[in-house]
Motif scaffolding. Structure first.
Motif, PDB file in Angstrom:
ATOM      1  N   GLU A   9       1.430   8.800  -1.688  1.00  0.00           N
ATOM      2  CA  GLU A   9       1.934   7.456  -1.415  1.00  0.00           C
ATOM      3  C   GLU A   9       1.465   7.073  -0.018  1.00  0.00           C
ATOM      4  O   GLU A   9       1.423   7.895   0.894  1.00  0.00           O
ATOM      5  CB  GLU A   9       3.463   7.377  -1.523  1.00  0.00           C
ATOM      6  CG  GLU A   9       4.192   8.154  -0.466  1.00  0.00           C
ATOM      7  CD  GLU A   9       5.618   7.672  -0.231  1.00  0.00           C
ATOM      8  OE1 GLU A   9       6.093   6.810  -0.967  1.00  0.00           O
ATOM      9  OE2 GLU A   9       6.244   8.185   0.699  1.00  0.00           O
ATOM     10  N   ASP A  12       1.735   0.238   2.059  1.00  0.00           N
ATOM     11  CA  ASP A  12       1.048  -0.852   1.385  1.00  0.00           C
ATOM     12  C   ASP A  12       0.024  -1.455   2.341  1.00  0.00           C
ATOM     13  O   ASP A  12       0.250  -1.547   3.541  1.00  0.00           O
ATOM     14  CB  ASP A  12       2.077  -1.905   0.969  1.00  0.00           C
ATOM     15  CG  ASP A  12       1.497  -2.840  -0.057  1.00  0.00           C
ATOM     16  OD1 ASP A  12       1.538  -2.473  -1.241  1.00  0.00           O
ATOM     17  OD2 ASP A  12       0.996  -3.907   0.325  1.00  0.00           O
ATOM     18  N   GLU A  31       7.014  -0.747   3.112  1.00  0.00           N
ATOM     19  CA  GLU A  31       6.589  -0.751   1.709  1.00  0.00           C
ATOM     20  C   GLU A  31       5.553   0.339   1.441  1.00  0.00           C
ATOM     21  O   GLU A  31       4.596   0.499   2.189  1.00  0.00           O
ATOM     22  CB  GLU A  31       5.971  -2.109   1.362  1.00  0.00           C
ATOM     23  CG  GLU A  31       6.831  -3.064   0.560  1.00  0.00           C
ATOM     24  CD  GLU A  31       7.706  -2.436  -0.494  1.00  0.00           C
ATOM     25  OE1 GLU A  31       7.167  -1.994  -1.527  1.00  0.00           O
ATOM     26  OE2 GLU A  31       8.942  -2.398  -0.302  1.00  0.00           O
ATOM     27  N   LYS A  32       5.740   1.059   0.346  1.00  0.00           N
ATOM     28  CA  LYS A  32       4.787   2.120   0.011  1.00  0.00           C
ATOM     29  C   LYS A  32       4.185   1.860  -1.357  1.00  0.00           C
ATOM     30  O   LYS A  32       4.768   1.172  -2.183  1.00  0.00           O
ATOM     31  CB  LYS A  32       5.507   3.473  -0.056  1.00  0.00           C
ATOM     32  CG  LYS A  32       6.193   3.887   1.205  1.00  0.00           C
ATOM     33  CD  LYS A  32       5.223   4.575   2.132  1.00  0.00           C
ATOM     34  CE  LYS A  32       5.873   4.984   3.440  1.00  0.00           C
ATOM     35  NZ  LYS A  32       7.043   5.794   3.288  1.00  0.00           N
ATOM     36  N   ASN A  33       3.041   2.452  -1.564  1.00  0.00           N
ATOM     37  CA  ASN A  33       2.413   2.307  -2.858  1.00  0.00           C
ATOM     38  C   ASN A  33       1.554   3.539  -3.133  1.00  0.00           C
ATOM     39  O   ASN A  33       1.312   4.343  -2.248  1.00  0.00           O
ATOM     40  CB  ASN A  33       1.532   1.049  -2.865  1.00  0.00           C
ATOM     41  CG  ASN A  33       1.528   0.411  -4.242  1.00  0.00           C
ATOM     42  OD1 ASN A  33       1.670   1.100  -5.244  1.00  0.00           O
ATOM     43  ND2 ASN A  33       1.357  -0.893  -4.272  1.00  0.00           N
ATOM     44  N   THR A  39      -5.972   5.917  -7.899  1.00  0.00           N
ATOM     45  CA  THR A  39      -5.954   5.339  -9.245  1.00  0.00           C
ATOM     46  C   THR A  39      -7.299   5.602  -9.933  1.00  0.00           C
ATOM     47  O   THR A  39      -7.356   5.736 -11.149  1.00  0.00           O
ATOM     48  CB  THR A  39      -5.671   3.819  -9.214  1.00  0.00           C
ATOM     49  OG1 THR A  39      -6.682   3.179  -8.443  1.00  0.00           O
ATOM     50  CG2 THR A  39      -4.313   3.523  -8.612  1.00  0.00           C
ATOM     51  N   ARG A  71       7.834   7.414  -6.257  1.00  0.00           N
ATOM     52  CA  ARG A  71       7.286   6.174  -6.807  1.00  0.00           C
ATOM     53  C   ARG A  71       5.794   6.289  -7.098  1.00  0.00           C
ATOM     54  O   ARG A  71       5.290   5.728  -8.064  1.00  0.00           O
ATOM     55  CB  ARG A  71       7.550   5.014  -5.862  1.00  0.00           C
ATOM     56  CG  ARG A  71       8.807   4.239  -6.282  1.00  0.00           C
ATOM     57  CD  ARG A  71       9.035   3.140  -5.328  1.00  0.00           C
ATOM     58  NE  ARG A  71       8.852   3.678  -3.982  1.00  0.00           N
ATOM     59  CZ  ARG A  71       9.396   3.186  -2.882  1.00  0.00           C
ATOM     60  NH1 ARG A  71      10.126   2.115  -2.960  1.00  0.00           N
ATOM     61  NH2 ARG A  71       9.203   3.749  -1.712  1.00  0.00           N
ATOM     62  N   ALA A  72       5.091   7.033  -6.247  1.00  0.00           N
ATOM     63  CA  ALA A  72       3.660   7.230  -6.483  1.00  0.00           C
ATOM     64  C   ALA A  72       3.467   8.009  -7.785  1.00  0.00           C
ATOM     65  O   ALA A  72       2.552   7.744  -8.559  1.00  0.00           O
ATOM     66  CB  ALA A  72       3.020   7.977  -5.315  1.00  0.00           C
ATOM     67  N   LYS A  75       4.083   5.763 -10.750  1.00  0.00           N
ATOM     68  CA  LYS A  75       2.909   4.902 -10.954  1.00  0.00           C
ATOM     69  C   LYS A  75       1.803   5.710 -11.654  1.00  0.00           C
ATOM     70  O   LYS A  75       1.181   5.226 -12.604  1.00  0.00           O
ATOM     71  CB  LYS A  75       2.440   4.382  -9.585  1.00  0.00           C
ATOM     72  CG  LYS A  75       1.216   3.492  -9.614  1.00  0.00           C
ATOM     73  CD  LYS A  75       1.571   2.016  -9.696  1.00  0.00           C
ATOM     74  CE  LYS A  75       0.357   1.113  -9.908  1.00  0.00           C
ATOM     75  NZ  LYS A  75      -0.351   0.780  -8.668  1.00  0.00           N
TER      76      LYS A  75
END
Ligand SMILES: Cc1cc2nc3c(=O)[nH]c(=O)nc-3n(C[C@H](O)[C@H](O)[C@H](O)COP(=O)(O)OP(=O)(O)OC[C@H]3O[C@@H](n4cnc5c(N)ncnc54)[C@H](O)[C@@H]3O)c2cc1C
Lengths: 263, 326
Positions: A9, A12, A31-33, A39, A71-72, A75
């Motif tokens: 992660e 963002d 915020e993280k993504n 991907t 969350r990573a 996803k």
């Protein structure tokens, strides 16, 4: 066979990154993504699985990070991974490349994958070495920045750009491969996959569970220690033109170039 | 006494310029910490002649360790360097910018339990030890990195180390007696250094018009060629578009492409990633056209235009032609 995909992660892209002056570490709040480069690694795993030339039984997403890193993984699972492994332990916080590569290798060794895939770099760390560190620990061949993978007699025929042009390398499995963003166009997760992601199996493991030696990880055991932070030499800020009326903009550019005798 | 071991990348009879920079830098640093600069080369003995290896002495290497092995892959070099460092007790392994050095350095981290710093822009000697300067957060800050391991791995940024002829005479050449680890034999080079796309000459151009992914498609380069034509320049590209097959590899600027310093570098639809920046940041005048006002390229351009290149570039070409005609 089993493919493990390393994911991470990252803040963002829209969040301003900074160093926390009190700890000297990167402030990873906000915020993280999922690291966008990862991907492509998941997509590469899915294409190998769907391609059918290798018999891929499962794709496992593996991450190391705090609770929020979950969350990573969600996803990653929504993009196709069958299950995930979350290596999480206070003792790992602040690990450097040496410690992180070692810890990930320990977690991977328990999974004993036939192939480890990861992204070419992380969006925040600007480092592209983790794959090669992990590979040496796992005693596996490795290649980074790969933009094409073909299966050939159970081996991987990989292409990547290096210092003198494009190289083609045949790699035997098990192997560790980092993929460049040109390798594929990652799919978008379906709504159903997003909804179902939380139901897929997720194993949370602590450092001790995978035999990580405490004196090799964490901030205090970093082999490379980030000391003082200072500003780069100041560069005078350039002139900025917002293009509103393009004819006017172009006039300004021409005048600027002309002043410098470039036309 | 602390010696420094440098990996010297070799291809078709010549050493890589970044490797020569790294040898020069190692010689400077070794003198400060009271040691010597050594180099390691790996390839076929027929190509790596005593004479060629000895030339590394010109840049300050006192000994060149020559290993026989397959060229262009990182793991055989890890085996050879780990052996030389274990036998010789070197305190640091140093690499110039590129790609292979990153992989080799990373392998040594695992093999020797070493600390590593990458994208290093400068190295300083302090109390007999080396401290590496590592820019972070899109180059907005620099961190001083110290090592707490018996071996420190320093991987330079492209063009970070200047080539200086510090040495006197040829270096001594010794053959390395090492064994390939089992996994090093599991990757084999099929083809090395393939050139994709037409061979174009961009290194002599005073004006370069460079295009990136923002062009949207291969045909986007036509507008850049027209602009380059009007200014009397050539066209360059980012890795993203070369990997996509939109433009020739020989026109690529950056870490695994060319380094240029023209009078004018106009970048259209290029974000300004570090790996691109390192190949063009010494240009005299940098102009960027990008629709994203937060694009990193604006941090190092002299003139930045926030806007759509599809609107701006054709009009700019016409305006330049008109100006020249007047
Ligand atoms: C080990 C390694 C080596 C690398 N070597 C190199 C190298 O040698 N050279 C290199 O270039 N890269 C290299 N890279 C890749 C580098 O990190 C970047 O991914 C690459 O430079 C991005 O290319 P780009 O700017 O074309 O694309 P992007 O980063 O995708 O940027 C496209 C830009 O176009 C803008 N844009 C989109 N549409 C428009 C429009 N209509 N008008 C105006 N602007 C628009 C966007 O805002 C964006 O900023 C390397 C990476 C690694 C990890």
């Amino acid at each position: 066979m089993k493919i493990c995909v390393l994911v991470k992660e990252v803040p963002d892209a829209a969040v301003e990154k900074r160093i926390d002056p009190s700890t000297g570490r990167m402030d990873r709040s906000g915020e993280k993504n999922l690291n966008p480069f990862d991907t492509h690694a998941i997509e590469a795993a899915m294409q190998l699985k769907e391609g059918g030339e290798l018999e891929v039984d499962e794709v496992v997403a593996v991450t190391m990070g705090p609770d929020s890193a979950l969350r990573a993984l969600h996803k990653a699972v929504s993009l196709g991974a069958d299950r995930s492994v979350h290596l999480s332990d206070e003792a790992l916080a602040g690990s450097d490349v040496n410690g992180t590569g070692y810890a990930l290798a320990q977690a991977l060794a328990t999974e004993a994958p036939d192939l480890v895939l990861l992204g070419q770099q992380s969006d925040d760390g600007e480092c592209y070495t983790i794959g090669a560190v992990v590979a040496d620990h796992l005693r596996a061949p490795s290649l980074t920045q790969v933009i094409k993978i073909d299966v050939e007699d159970g081996r991987l025929r990989c292409e990547r750009q290096a210092e003198y042009g494009y190289d083609t390398v045949l790699v035997e499995l098990p192997a560790v491969i980092s993929v460049g963003d040109a390798i594929n166009e990652p799919r978008y997760p379906s709504l159903k996959a997003i909804m179902g992601a939380k139901k897929k199996p997720l194993a949370k493991v602590a450092a001790g569970d995978v035999g990580i030696a405490p004196d090799r990880v964490g901030y205090d055991n970093a082999r490379a220690h980030c000391g003082a932070f200072h500003d780069p030499p100041a560069k005078s800020a350039g002139q900025i033109i917002e293009d509103e009326d393009t004819n006017e903009t172009v006039e300004k550019i021409v005048a600027w170039l002309d002043e410098r005798k470039l036309i | 006494m602390t010696n420094i071991l440098v990996y010297a990348l070799h291809y078709e009879g010549a050493f890589n310029k970044n490797s020569l920079g790294a040898v020069s830098e190692a010689a400077r640093l070794a003198a400060e910490i009271g040691g010597e600069a050594h180099a390691l080369v790996l390839g076929s003995k027929a190509e790596l002649t005593d004479e060629l290896c000895g030339t590394l002495g010109t840049y300050g290497a006192t000994t060149v360790h020559r290993a026989e092995g397959p060229e262009g892959l990182s793991q055989p070099v890890v085996d050879a360097m780990a052996k030389v460092i274990s036998d010789g007790g070197h305190g640091y392994a140093l690499f110039g910018g590129g790609l292979l050095g990153f992989e080799i350095g990373a392998g040594l981290v695992a093999r020797l339990d070493a600390g590593v710093t990458m994208e290093v822009t400068a190295v300083n000697a302090r109390d007999g030890k080396l401290v590496a300067e590592r820019p972070i957060l899109q180059d907005s800050s620099i961190s001083d990195v110290e090592y707490r391991s018996s071996v420190g791995v320093i991987i330079g940024r492209l063009n970070a180390f200047e080539i200086v002829e510090r040495g006197s005479g040829a270096a001594a050449v010794v053959d390395v007696d090492y064994e390939l680890s089992e996994w090093s034999t599991k990757a084999t080079m099929v083809q090395r250094g393939e050139q994709r796309g037409a061979d174009v000459n961009i290194e002599d151009a005073d004006i370069l018009i460079a295009g990136g992914r923002g062009l949207g498609k291969a045909e986007g380069f036509e507008a850049l060629e027209a602009l380059a034509g009007s200014l009397g320049g050539a066209v360059a590209a980012t890795r993203a578009v070369v990997d996509a097959g939109w433009y020739s590899y020989s026109a690529q600027i950056g870490q695994t492409g060319k380094t240029v310093a023209p009078k004018l570098y106009l970048a259209a639809g290029i974000s300004g990633a570090i790996q691109h920046k390192v190949g063009m940041q010494s240009s005299e005048n940098i102009v960027a056209i990008n629709k994203d006002s937060n694009a990193p390229i604006f941090e190092f351009s002299d003139l930045g235009i926030v806007g759509d290149l599809n609107k701006i570039v054709p009009k700019l070409t016409e305006a330049v032609k008109a100006k020249k005609g007047s």
